[in-house]
Design an enzyme around this catalytic site. Structure first.
Site, mmCIF file in Angstrom:
data_model
loop_
_atom_site.group_PDB
_atom_site.id
_atom_site.type_symbol
_atom_site.label_atom_id
_atom_site.label_comp_id
_atom_site.label_asym_id
_atom_site.label_seq_id
_atom_site.Cartn_x
_atom_site.Cartn_y
_atom_site.Cartn_z
ATOM 1 N N HIS A 91 -2.841 -9.472 9.592
ATOM 2 C CA HIS A 91 -3.220 -8.683 8.421
ATOM 3 C C HIS A 91 -3.796 -9.619 7.365
ATOM 4 C CE1 HIS A 91 -2.750 -5.148 5.714
ATOM 5 N NE2 HIS A 91 -2.608 -6.070 4.782
ATOM 6 N N HIS A 110 6.795 -9.480 1.968
ATOM 7 C CA HIS A 110 6.412 -10.697 1.256
ATOM 8 C C HIS A 110 7.033 -10.769 -0.132
ATOM 9 C CE1 HIS A 110 3.505 -7.639 0.022
ATOM 10 N NE2 HIS A 110 3.192 -8.372 -1.017
ATOM 11 N N GLU A 116 2.624 -7.329 -9.165
ATOM 12 C CA GLU A 116 1.746 -6.283 -8.645
ATOM 13 C C GLU A 116 2.131 -4.920 -9.222
ATOM 14 O OE1 GLU A 116 2.158 -6.370 -4.431
ATOM 15 O OE2 GLU A 116 1.628 -8.481 -4.243
ATOM 16 N N HIS A 169 6.138 -4.520 -8.554
ATOM 17 C CA HIS A 169 6.897 -5.592 -7.926
ATOM 18 C C HIS A 169 6.514 -6.884 -8.636
ATOM 19 C CE1 HIS A 169 6.402 -2.458 -4.753
ATOM 20 N NE2 HIS A 169 7.707 -2.639 -4.683
ATOM 21 N N HIS A 189 9.073 -7.145 -1.173
ATOM 22 C CA HIS A 189 8.624 -5.765 -0.928
ATOM 23 C C HIS A 189 7.771 -5.745 0.331
ATOM 24 C CE1 HIS A 189 5.649 -7.759 -3.510
ATOM 25 N NE2 HIS A 189 4.736 -6.920 -3.050
#
Length: 427
Positions: A286, A329, A335, A359, A365
């Site tokens: 990803h 992560h 964020e 977060h 999260h």
């Protein structure tokens, strides 16, 4: 929505005049401007900033901005909010309801989280807005930061000193610091709603592309700037100005939207996120969300942004032997996330359009238990993630939730339970 005419570009030199012959030739401030206009300079950067980063625009207007009334304090506690101390936990909010009480964009702004200091030109604030009526004979000018507006429900027509922008869900508008504007509503019988990033730091710009090369992500030519347009009718106007974290109000006997012509590098723009050229992996793993950055506000530390505006638009997923949603992560950046429409792949049911999550730095999260289970077992084949638009305001600073965010009834106190069903690996 009525069609408008635009210029193209972001950061390059543009010029426009609503009345032919209004722009002076060969000089910026002649002894006598055409048509009896006044020359006025709006500077968005220090005078001695490098030429490529110097932002300013000359305006030629019917009356200069100094002709404004005396300011008095204006109460808007849901925007100009204080922030209590909170635990380093994940936060999520249900969609912001649209109040039944009639209100416009300026009064419908609600701060959810704040960071930094507008007077130090650092940090940002994350807000949502609702509106049920247009701003009439009323303008807003934000001296604390530029405003990135992300409509989620209902289209907007934004009148600025330099002309008009029409913005619908899926598009964004960027209003420079210090430029007066007002918001008209278009459509959406059930009211309008959306998100705002109030950027207190360096002005948003296109990110560098690095190894991506010369093409990809957002293209400068897809940003649209307004053409000059001015109000002709006299009238009593209210001017709201935000400065030092507070709002102030004054009355004046003329429209602030009286700029007949302008030229420069500082102007509002709109951008259609459907024109974003998404880059992704065609092998495995990803990719980092940095490859989805539309605009960045850099800080004094290279690569560590004051604010990044990142989108997660429709895109093809083709990676082999890969967990395709975002991984679990902890991030040095904070964020604040919103959803314009559709479904977010890492939270298929819990995250709703018009909602938000936060977060902060190093708060862990990632996908909820349902998303993890599905992504771990699905047969991997190329498929298109479609009809979705999520985004992030990502900042190097810790975002502090406001009292409204904590006690306004929308905080999902059981948010962390979405990971409770994740099982410990049997070794």
């Amino acid at each position: 929505m009525q069609s408008l005419t635009y210029q193209t570009g972001i950061g390059n030199l543009l010029a426009s005049e609503a009345l032919p012959g209004s722009l002076p030739q060969g000089r910026n401030s002649p002894q006598r401007c055409a048509h009896g206009l006044y020359a006025e300079l709006l500077s968005g950067s220090a005078f001695t900033a490098p030429r490529a980063q110097n932002q300013r625009s000359w305006m030629y207007r019917r009356r200069p901005s100094v002709a404004e009334g005396t300011f008095a304090a204006y109460a808007q506690p849901r925007w100009c909010a204080d922030t209590p101390a909170v635990a380093p936990a994940p936060w999520r909010w249900a969609p912001l309801p649209i109040p039944a009480q009639d209100h416009d964009f300026a009064d419908g702004l609600v701060a959810y989280a704040m960071a930094g200091d507008p007077d130090a030109h650092a940090g940002m604030s994350a807000l949502l807005y609702t509106a049920t009526r247009s701003m009439t004979q009323r303008a807003l000018q934000n001296a604390d930061g530029e405003m990135l507006i992300v409509p989620q429900q209902g289209s907007l027509r934004i009148q600025t000193e330099l002309g008009w922008l029409a913005v619908e869900p899926g598009e964004i508008a960027l209003i420079p610091r210090g430029l007066a504007f007002r918001v008209e509503l278009d459509g959406a019988e059930n009211g309008h709603r959306g998100y705002v990033c109030e950027n207190h730091g360096a002005a948003f710009r296109l990110p560098e592309l690095g190894p991506i090369g010369s093409n990809g992500l957002a293209n400068a030519r897809d940003f649209l700037a307004p053409v000059a347009a001015f109000d002709r009718e006299p009238g009593d106007w209210e001017l709201l100005r935000k400065q030092g974290g507070r709002l102030w109000t004054s009355r004046q006997s003329h429209s602030p939207f009286n700029v007949v012509a302008w030229h420069g590098t500082l102007y509002p723009v709109k951008y259609d996120t459907r024109r974003f050229n998404t880059i992704g992996t065609v092998s495995f793993d990803h990719p980092d969300p940095s490859i989805f950055t539309v605009l960045t506000s850099p800080s004094d530390t290279p690569g560590w942004a004051n604010v990044d505006f990142v989108i997660f638009p429709p895109r093809w997923m083709v990676a082999e032997d890969t967990f395709r949603p975002p991984w679990y992560h902890r991030n040095v950046m904070s964020e604040f996330m919103g959803l314009v429409y559709g479904q977010y792949d890492a939270k298929p049911e819990g995250f709703k359009p018009g909602g938000a999550s936060l977060h902060n730095a190093f708060v862990p999260h990632g996908p909820d238990a349902e998303a993890f289970s599905a992504a771990s077992q699905v047969m991997l084949a190329p498929h298109k993630l479609d009809h979705t638009l999520a985004f992030m305001f990502e900042t190097r600073y810790r975002l502090r939730p406001t009292d409204f965010a904590l006690n306004g009834g929308l905080l999902e106190t059981g948010y962390a339970q979405c990971w409770a069903a994740l099982q410990e690996a049997a070794l």
